[in-house]
Design an enzyme around this catalytic site. Structure first.
Site, mmCIF file in Angstrom:
data_model
loop_
_atom_site.group_PDB
_atom_site.id
_atom_site.type_symbol
_atom_site.label_atom_id
_atom_site.label_comp_id
_atom_site.label_asym_id
_atom_site.label_seq_id
_atom_site.Cartn_x
_atom_site.Cartn_y
_atom_site.Cartn_z
ATOM 1 N N SER A 163 43.452 49.895 41.142
ATOM 2 C CA SER A 163 42.028 49.618 41.292
ATOM 3 C C SER A 163 41.722 48.288 40.614
ATOM 4 O O SER A 163 42.355 47.288 40.931
ATOM 5 C CB SER A 163 41.208 50.776 40.691
ATOM 6 O OG SER A 163 39.836 50.573 40.898
ATOM 7 N N HIS A 215 41.822 50.095 45.575
ATOM 8 C CA HIS A 215 40.377 50.205 45.789
ATOM 9 C C HIS A 215 39.853 48.857 46.271
ATOM 10 O O HIS A 215 40.041 47.835 45.616
ATOM 11 C CB HIS A 215 39.666 50.598 44.501
ATOM 12 C CG HIS A 215 40.049 51.952 43.998
ATOM 13 N ND1 HIS A 215 39.580 52.458 42.814
ATOM 14 C CD2 HIS A 215 40.855 52.915 44.510
ATOM 15 C CE1 HIS A 215 40.072 53.666 42.618
ATOM 16 N NE2 HIS A 215 40.866 53.964 43.633
ATOM 17 N N ASP A 273 41.565 57.929 39.232
ATOM 18 C CA ASP A 273 42.230 58.104 40.520
ATOM 19 C C ASP A 273 43.747 58.022 40.322
ATOM 20 O O ASP A 273 44.242 57.189 39.566
ATOM 21 C CB ASP A 273 41.772 57.020 41.508
ATOM 22 C CG ASP A 273 42.305 57.253 42.906
ATOM 23 O OD1 ASP A 273 42.563 58.420 43.267
ATOM 24 O OD2 ASP A 273 42.461 56.268 43.639
#
Length: 189
Positions: free
Chosen positions: A6, A33, A126
């Protein structure tokens, strides 16, 4: 091979992909992401770091060794039981779409113990649920050392699951993967 990242992840991915063997015997599936509000340039940016083929994943394609498939903005990248890639627009996971958890969980079901999954820098959790799924199927999990991560949330959450095989500095992840692939020669991502 699977990678979830991310915040700070594009730079981390460049370092990781740049260190992988040019004759990589497996495909690489990436959930980074990405903002859905604008066109992504991730393919051109990462292509400067590696000789591996980099592309946005397409629905229903079969991944090939030596190619990096990146989940496109606003789609989860998943693996069907037959190994074919699937793009979904199911709800965001950990406020993100694409997210690592759906990729890791679906690939775990498709490929079992032949998976190497990596969690890189990121600000949320995540990937934590996903690494548990990968390890539960006999796969190998590598996590970036939070001390070397631009954002340590994702690596730290993954480590806290207790389901991690290796914690490595960013520069040491690719050599670890290269070694594992020479030793085991997994057939799946």
């Amino acid at each position: 091979m699977l990678v979830g990242s991310s915040a700070g992840g594009v730079q981390g991915l460049g370092t990781l992909l740049g260190g992988l063997d040019p004759e990589l015997p497996v495909p690489v599936l990436v959930a980074q992401h990405l903002r859905r509000s604008r066109e992504t340039r991730i393919v051109s940016v990462l292509s400067r770091s590696t000789s591996l083929t980099i592309r946005l994943a397409e629905d229903r394609e079969r991944p090939r060794a030596g190619t990096v498939y990146i989940a496109p903005p606003d789609h989860h990248l998943c693996v069907c039981p037959d190994g074919v890639l699937e793009l979904t627009d199911e709800r965001p996971v950990n406020f993100a779409r694409p997210a690592a958890d759906p990729l890791f969980e679906s690939a775990g079901r498709a490929y079992g113990g032949r998976i190497i999954a990596c969690v890189l820098t990121g600000a949320d959790s995540d990937g934590a649920r996903g690494v548990t799924a990968v390890r539960g199927r006999g796969g190998t999990v590598i996590v970036q050392d939070p001390e070397t991560a631009e954002f340590h949330g994702m690596p730290k959450a993954a480590i806290e699951t207790g389901q991690v095989d290796f914690v490595r500095g960013l520069e040491d992840i690719a050599p670890t993967i290269n070694h594992l692939l020479r030793e085991t020669r997994p057939a799946g991502p």
